[in-house]
Design a protein around this motif. Sequence first.
Motif, PDB file in Angstrom:
ATOM      1  N   PRO A  13       0.797  -1.228   0.000  1.00 18.15           N
ATOM      2  CA  PRO A  13       0.000   0.000   0.000  1.00 18.15           C
ATOM      3  C   PRO A  13       0.831   1.281   0.000  1.00 18.15           C
ATOM      4  O   PRO A  13       0.307   2.360  -0.325  1.00 18.15           O
ATOM      5  N   VAL A  30       2.125   3.305  -4.282  1.00 20.46           N
ATOM      6  CA  VAL A  30       0.978   3.534  -5.166  1.00 20.46           C
ATOM      7  C   VAL A  30       1.401   3.903  -6.583  1.00 20.46           C
ATOM      8  O   VAL A  30       0.571   3.908  -7.496  1.00 20.46           O
ATOM      9  N   VAL A  65      -4.311  -7.003  -2.479  1.00 20.35           N
ATOM     10  CA  VAL A  65      -3.723  -5.728  -2.092  1.00 20.35           C
ATOM     11  C   VAL A  65      -3.117  -5.026  -3.308  1.00 20.35           C
ATOM     12  O   VAL A  65      -3.250  -3.807  -3.473  1.00 20.35           O
ATOM     13  N   THR A  91      -5.763  -3.369  -5.297  1.00 19.75           N
ATOM     14  CA  THR A  91      -6.360  -2.214  -4.625  1.00 19.75           C
ATOM     15  C   THR A  91      -5.493  -0.972  -4.731  1.00 19.75           C
ATOM     16  O   THR A  91      -5.996   0.128  -4.992  1.00 19.75           O
ATOM     17  N   TYR A  92      -4.190  -1.141  -4.565  1.00 18.62           N
ATOM     18  CA  TYR A  92      -3.317   0.026  -4.429  1.00 18.62           C
ATOM     19  C   TYR A  92      -2.433   0.313  -5.649  1.00 18.62           C
ATOM     20  O   TYR A  92      -2.094   1.467  -5.883  1.00 18.62           O
ATOM     21  N   CYS A  93      -2.063  -0.702  -6.405  1.00 19.11           N
ATOM     22  CA  CYS A  93      -1.141  -0.483  -7.532  1.00 19.11           C
ATOM     23  C   CYS A  93      -1.937  -0.247  -8.809  1.00 19.11           C
ATOM     24  O   CYS A  93      -1.946  -1.081  -9.731  1.00 19.11           O
ATOM     25  N   THR A  94      -2.582   0.879  -8.874  1.00 23.01           N
ATOM     26  CA  THR A  94      -3.517   1.153  -9.977  1.00 23.01           C
ATOM     27  C   THR A  94      -2.829   1.608 -11.259  1.00 23.01           C
ATOM     28  O   THR A  94      -3.501   1.818 -12.269  1.00 23.01           O
ATOM     29  N   ASN A 149     -12.093  -0.087  -7.616  1.00 19.92           N
ATOM     30  CA  ASN A 149     -11.387   1.172  -7.779  1.00 19.92           C
ATOM     31  C   ASN A 149     -11.946   2.025  -8.905  1.00 19.92           C
ATOM     32  O   ASN A 149     -11.607   3.194  -9.029  1.00 19.92           O
TER      33      ASN A 149
END
Length: 567
Positions: A133, A136, A155, A158-161, A189
Amino acid sequence: MPQLIGVKLLSQTCLDFVINNMAVMCEKLPKADFATTTSNQTSQSPFDHLSSKFLEEIIGALQTKRCLKKFLHLLAAPQLGTLNLRGSRYFSGFEDDCSIHFELNSLRCVYLQNLSLSWSSLSNDKFLTSVIPMYVKLQVLDISYSEAGDSSLEVIGTYCTNLRELELTDCRNISDIGVKGLCVSTAHNLGREDEKLGLHKSLLKLDSSGTQITNAGIQLGLETFRSLKVWDMATVQVLAEIHTEDFLNRSLEIPKYSLMNLKIASRCDYILKTLGLVLSLCPFVIEVEIHIVRGLTDSDLLSLLSLEKLRKLKLNGCERVDSYITFGGGVTPILEAFGNSSLKKLSLAFLRDVNIQVIAQLCPNLDLLDLFDNLSYSTAKLDEEWVKIESLVLKQLEKLSLFAGFSRPISIPREHFVLLLSAPSLTDIYIDGCCTLNDDVLQEVARVQKFHHLENLEVKECHNVTEKGIDVFMNALNPLKKIVLHMCRQVKESNVDYWVKQAKMNNWQISIEFTTENFDRFDFYGEESDSEPEDGYDYYGYQFYDCEESCEESSSDGYVDEGDWWN
């Protein structure tokens, strides 16, 4: 000519000094309590003033010296773009406390884009779910060959967009549940106001072979990540199984994929004529790798003609499989269709009647050619009015790899050998087990070209070449950096001694690796090395001559890394 040994750049001298004196320098730094560092209060390090490029070089050098553990918390500066902790199992005690330091200070690496934790004891769900997290802005993440599991993928989604590449090779704890978590978290997301791209659009490459992902997970991933260009598990056989019912019902609503790379995998059953059907789902494919399996015929191979472009073609036959793929009926039409336009890289292995002249005539734009252990070669002409050899020179060929066979060496026709080595743009030459290669061939080629671009030469188990042939390359007319001579019977240690003296006399920055048939090993250095491996052990068993000022350990294991030639 080979590069001359010159004075190091001031920047490189400074970097070398820092790398070799890290312990002394850090003793003089004020003690920082990194254990109490928070996102609002970060400890400043003098290394924070260095560019990401220099930080990466220092980290890489300390990792090679196996002492990165002591200094990583100082080097994880905000501007660091790439962090490679691959193989941290080599560092004694690394997993005990470095992971704590790294976790607490990772907030400082706010611009980190490339993180490699493959083969690392750090790559497990507990560590990754707490650290990912913080990154990013990651674009490339490699956690291959690790204990990472399904929780880590959720995870990541969710965070590594902005992630573009995700490497999961041999992560045996990852299954369809992980793929679902990656896809579901990505979908959640989509409604975020700060979401500019999203993983569903950004992810371009996914490697996951050796995981527990099944066809169901592959189908879900393909439906979610619509921009995916490369996925090693999305083979022809897998896509055919996923869409069997669609093909049988002649459905018009079969989704099209963005895949640019497609493979027929080895050791997998192939359903007749499905290559063409799968290609209809992948209109953007430009790179094809085919392992010739039972049931595959020339007719199947001709399905490639439906492609708009073909940049890379790799065909791997197998001695244990009765092949119905022929060079004349299957390969040649493909070369005729794409050879003069888009085809740049060609690799052929374990095929019969391979005709190098036909390749040269039909594929004048190749920059890579790899011929590996083919079962036979042909000299038959493509047509009655055959053009002259001189006009067939592969003017753009840069990388040439020729392997003639393990137990049954096959002779590559002499005129074809001359043709290939006459390519004027060659930068890398690898020749292994070729009895056709001899002094006369090399001297004939030397009358045609002077290897003005050649940087790397490897000659292995070629027993008809002597020092006279190798002398062709030992001159001031090429930019040669490295020569590997491995188990060539007629090349002697005294010959190599002479070349080393010649290089030293001319101040050439060139390394020569030499091995006898008995694997005898000696180490010679043209000048004293600034630093040697800490354990003083030569891992690969070569006699090693290095005429550079700063000697480096050989990184060759005696075999060609396919990726070096194919990429």
